[in-house]
Design a protein around this motif. Structure first.
Motif, PDB file in Angstrom:
ATOM      1  N   MET A   1       0.853  -1.198   0.000  1.00  0.00           N
ATOM      2  CA  MET A   1       0.000   0.000   0.000  1.00  0.00           C
ATOM      3  C   MET A   1       0.887   1.246   0.000  1.00  0.00           C
ATOM      4  SD  MET A   1      -2.912   1.191   2.776  1.00  0.00           S
ATOM      5  CE  MET A   1      -3.979  -0.185   2.387  1.00  0.00           C
ATOM      6  N   GLY A   2       0.637   2.179  -0.923  1.00  0.00           N
ATOM      7  CA  GLY A   2       1.436   3.384  -1.001  1.00  0.00           C
ATOM      8  C   GLY A   2       1.157   4.341   0.143  1.00  0.00           C
ATOM      9  N   ALA A   3       2.115   5.262   0.343  1.00  0.00           N
ATOM     10  CA  ALA A   3       1.997   6.205   1.449  1.00  0.00           C
ATOM     11  C   ALA A   3       0.724   7.038   1.353  1.00  0.00           C
ATOM     12  CB  ALA A   3       3.234   7.113   1.481  1.00  0.00           C
ATOM     13  N   GLU A   4       0.344   7.397   0.141  1.00  0.00           N
ATOM     14  CA  GLU A   4      -0.843   8.236  -0.027  1.00  0.00           C
ATOM     15  C   GLU A   4      -2.117   7.516   0.416  1.00  0.00           C
ATOM     16  OE1 GLU A   4      -1.005  11.371  -0.974  1.00  0.00           O
ATOM     17  OE2 GLU A   4       1.095  11.671  -1.469  1.00  0.00           O
ATOM     18  N   ALA A   5      -2.121   6.164   0.320  1.00  0.00           N
ATOM     19  CA  ALA A   5      -3.328   5.416   0.645  1.00  0.00           C
ATOM     20  C   ALA A   5      -3.497   5.188   2.140  1.00  0.00           C
ATOM     21  CB  ALA A   5      -3.305   4.074  -0.077  1.00  0.00           C
ATOM     22  N   LEU A   6      -2.402   5.148   2.898  1.00  0.00           N
ATOM     23  CA  LEU A   6      -2.507   4.931   4.335  1.00  0.00           C
ATOM     24  C   LEU A   6      -3.332   6.047   4.977  1.00  0.00           C
ATOM     25  CD1 LEU A   6       1.089   3.818   5.424  1.00  0.00           C
ATOM     26  CD2 LEU A   6      -0.963   2.404   5.300  1.00  0.00           C
ATOM     27  N   GLY A   7      -4.344   5.668   5.708  1.00  0.00           N
ATOM     28  CA  GLY A   7      -5.138   6.658   6.433  1.00  0.00           C
ATOM     29  C   GLY A   7      -6.213   7.355   5.623  1.00  0.00           C
ATOM     30  N   GLN A   8      -6.339   7.021   4.336  1.00  0.00           N
ATOM     31  CA  GLN A   8      -7.316   7.745   3.515  1.00  0.00           C
ATOM     32  C   GLN A   8      -8.737   7.540   4.017  1.00  0.00           C
ATOM     33  OE1 GLN A   8      -6.638  10.008   0.996  1.00  0.00           O
ATOM     34  NE2 GLN A   8      -8.823  10.430   1.357  1.00  0.00           N
ATOM     35  N   ALA A   9      -9.054   6.330   4.470  1.00  0.00           N
ATOM     36  CA  ALA A   9     -10.406   6.078   4.979  1.00  0.00           C
ATOM     37  C   ALA A   9     -10.695   6.942   6.199  1.00  0.00           C
ATOM     38  CB  ALA A   9     -10.575   4.599   5.330  1.00  0.00           C
ATOM     39  N   THR A  10      -9.684   7.167   7.027  1.00  0.00           N
ATOM     40  CA  THR A  10      -9.862   8.027   8.204  1.00  0.00           C
ATOM     41  C   THR A  10     -10.078   9.472   7.785  1.00  0.00           C
ATOM     42  OG1 THR A  10      -8.434   6.544   9.484  1.00  0.00           O
ATOM     43  CG2 THR A  10      -8.810   8.743  10.381  1.00  0.00           C
ATOM     44  N   VAL A  11      -9.269   9.953   6.844  1.00  0.00           N
ATOM     45  CA  VAL A  11      -9.444  11.313   6.327  1.00  0.00           C
ATOM     46  C   VAL A  11     -10.848  11.497   5.766  1.00  0.00           C
ATOM     47  CG1 VAL A  11      -8.729  12.936   4.515  1.00  0.00           C
ATOM     48  CG2 VAL A  11      -7.010  11.724   5.859  1.00  0.00           C
ATOM     49  N   ASP A  12     -11.335  10.492   5.061  1.00  0.00           N
ATOM     50  CA  ASP A  12     -12.673  10.601   4.460  1.00  0.00           C
ATOM     51  C   ASP A  12     -13.752  10.775   5.530  1.00  0.00           C
ATOM     52  OD1 ASP A  12     -11.518  10.297   1.974  1.00  0.00           O
ATOM     53  OD2 ASP A  12     -12.057   8.176   1.760  1.00  0.00           O
ATOM     54  N   VAL A  13     -13.629  10.062   6.659  1.00  0.00           N
ATOM     55  CA  VAL A  13     -14.613  10.196   7.737  1.00  0.00           C
ATOM     56  C   VAL A  13     -14.561  11.602   8.327  1.00  0.00           C
ATOM     57  CG1 VAL A  13     -15.266   9.393  10.040  1.00  0.00           C
ATOM     58  CG2 VAL A  13     -14.623   7.737   8.294  1.00  0.00           C
ATOM     59  N   VAL A  14     -13.360  12.102   8.565  1.00  0.00           N
ATOM     60  CA  VAL A  14     -13.201  13.452   9.122  1.00  0.00           C
ATOM     61  C   VAL A  14     -13.841  14.480   8.203  1.00  0.00           C
ATOM     62  CG1 VAL A  14     -11.500  15.250   9.677  1.00  0.00           C
ATOM     63  CG2 VAL A  14     -11.116  12.896  10.432  1.00  0.00           C
ATOM     64  N   ARG A  15     -13.543  14.402   6.923  1.00  0.00           N
ATOM     65  CA  ARG A  15     -14.035  15.406   5.987  1.00  0.00           C
ATOM     66  C   ARG A  15     -15.538  15.265   5.748  1.00  0.00           C
ATOM     67  NH1 ARG A  15      -9.906  18.382   3.853  1.00  0.00           N
ATOM     68  NH2 ARG A  15     -11.387  19.312   2.425  1.00  0.00           N
ATOM     69  N   GLN A  16     -16.053  14.041   5.751  1.00  0.00           N
ATOM     70  CA  GLN A  16     -17.490  13.860   5.573  1.00  0.00           C
ATOM     71  C   GLN A  16     -18.268  14.533   6.700  1.00  0.00           C
ATOM     72  OE1 GLN A  16     -18.848   9.807   5.035  1.00  0.00           O
ATOM     73  NE2 GLN A  16     -20.932  10.318   5.654  1.00  0.00           N
ATOM     74  N   LEU A  17     -17.838  14.292   7.940  1.00  0.00           N
ATOM     75  CA  LEU A  17     -18.540  14.920   9.060  1.00  0.00           C
ATOM     76  C   LEU A  17     -18.366  16.439   9.045  1.00  0.00           C
ATOM     77  CD1 LEU A  17     -18.004  12.491  12.065  1.00  0.00           C
ATOM     78  CD2 LEU A  17     -20.154  13.127  10.998  1.00  0.00           C
ATOM     79  N   ARG A  18     -17.199  16.887   8.648  1.00  0.00           N
ATOM     80  CA  ARG A  18     -16.981  18.336   8.539  1.00  0.00           C
ATOM     81  C   ARG A  18     -17.954  18.930   7.530  1.00  0.00           C
ATOM     82  NH1 ARG A  18     -11.069  20.001   6.749  1.00  0.00           N
ATOM     83  NH2 ARG A  18     -10.576  18.896   8.685  1.00  0.00           N
ATOM     84  N   ASN A  19     -18.133  18.250   6.406  1.00  0.00           N
ATOM     85  CA  ASN A  19     -19.059  18.734   5.380  1.00  0.00           C
ATOM     86  C   ASN A  19     -20.506  18.715   5.865  1.00  0.00           C
ATOM     87  OD1 ASN A  19     -16.932  19.105   3.601  1.00  0.00           O
ATOM     88  ND2 ASN A  19     -17.189  17.114   2.605  1.00  0.00           N
ATOM     89  N   GLU A  20     -20.800  17.838   6.847  1.00  0.00           N
ATOM     90  CA  GLU A  20     -22.145  17.770   7.421  1.00  0.00           C
ATOM     91  C   GLU A  20     -22.336  18.772   8.553  1.00  0.00           C
ATOM     92  OE1 GLU A  20     -22.580  13.703   8.578  1.00  0.00           O
ATOM     93  OE2 GLU A  20     -22.630  12.958   6.500  1.00  0.00           O
ATOM     94  N   GLY A  21     -21.321  19.583   8.802  1.00  0.00           N
ATOM     95  CA  GLY A  21     -21.445  20.641   9.813  1.00  0.00           C
ATOM     96  C   GLY A  21     -20.855  20.310  11.161  1.00  0.00           C
ATOM     97  N   VAL A  22     -20.224  19.139  11.293  1.00  0.00           N
ATOM     98  CA  VAL A  22     -19.573  18.780  12.563  1.00  0.00           C
ATOM     99  C   VAL A  22     -18.149  19.318  12.512  1.00  0.00           C
ATOM    100  CG1 VAL A  22     -18.871  16.916  14.099  1.00  0.00           C
ATOM    101  CG2 VAL A  22     -20.989  16.714  12.763  1.00  0.00           C
ATOM    102  N   THR A  23     -17.927  20.464  13.119  1.00  0.00           N
ATOM    103  CA  THR A  23     -16.646  21.157  12.980  1.00  0.00           C
ATOM    104  C   THR A  23     -15.797  21.116  14.245  1.00  0.00           C
ATOM    105  OG1 THR A  23     -17.700  23.259  13.604  1.00  0.00           O
ATOM    106  CG2 THR A  23     -17.562  22.738  11.242  1.00  0.00           C
TER     107      THR A  23
END
Length: 236
Positions: A1-23
């Motif tokens: 797994m490349g460096a860019e892929a590590l943690g991407q699923a976690t980043v996606d959760v953070v950004r999804q909730l941020r987009n839903e107004g959880v800041t």
């Protein structure tokens, strides 16, 4: 797994909730990819691999600087490295310095030599299950539900107030095995090992502490679990 892929699923959760107004969020997260040794006594001294360093920087870039990113970490070196690099990658202000927190460390290990012996006896998978099930003396390992409670209380404390921002709390896979088991009902036998840069995101909703990760839907944290850590929370 490349460096860019590590943690991407976690980043996606953070950004999804941020987009839903959880800041206002706290992320309890495992450090990045690390070196290993055949000698368990050298475990505390194993730092990040080059891939792990690149992944931590990429993780920070994925978080972005739209909201302040404030790191804190276990006092073990690989967690400190991860915290520094992800903040650098995020582009957030340098004065949000990393703080070392005992609640993110392996504070539950009371007898290191006996713990190493138990790992060698049961292998890591069997060891983690026995710890979660309360099979070990508290003089060797503090109970896993207590460890989870302490970390959840730590996260709850960082959610006091209304100031938007993300606290990234860099910790270890054992810590997250406990949090996933008791807060999200995600057992390692079903959901596997805790990956590098995998995390559990905490936030408040309607007065309740909520937990979520890429393997789960948001769940309210059990009040009884939180209460068990109130009198014994660890601060560093």
């Amino acid at each position: 797994m490349g460096a860019e892929a590590l943690g991407q699923a976690t980043v996606d959760v953070v950004r999804q909730l941020r987009n839903e107004g959880v800041t206002h969020q706290v992320l309890l997260m495992r450090h990045s990819a690390r070196h290993y040794s055949n000698d368990p006594r050298l475990e505390p001294f194993m730092g990040l691999t080059d891939e792990g360093k690149r992944a931590a920087l990429a993780f920070g870039r994925g978080l972005g600087a739209e909201l302040p990113v404030t790191p804190c970490s276990s006092y073990i070196g690989r967690c400190i490295e991860t915290a520094y690099l992800l903040q650098r990658g995020s582009g957030c202000r340098a004065d949000h310095l990393n703080t070392l927190e005992e609640a993110l460390s392996p504070f539950y290990v009371k007898d290191f030599e006996q713990t190493v012996g138990l790992i060698l006896k049961h292998d890591l998978t069997g060891f983690i299950r026995r710890w979660i099930d309360g099979a070990f003396s508290p003089e060797v390992m503090a109970p896993a539900d207590h460890a989870a409670s302490v970390m959840l209380k730590f996260a709850e404390g960082h959610l006091a107030g209304e100031t938007p921002g993300l606290t990234v709390a860099v910790t270890h896979d054992w810590n997250l095995f406990a949090v996933k088991e008791f807060a999200l009902k995600l057992s390692p036998e079903t959901w596997g090992k805790v990956g590098y840069l995998e995390g559990v995101l905490l936030y408040r909703e309607g007065g309740r502490l909520m937990a979520v990760n890429h393997q789960s839907q948001p769940m309210a944290v059990d009040e009884a679990l939180l209460a068990s850590g109130e009198a014994t929370a660890v601060h560093g």
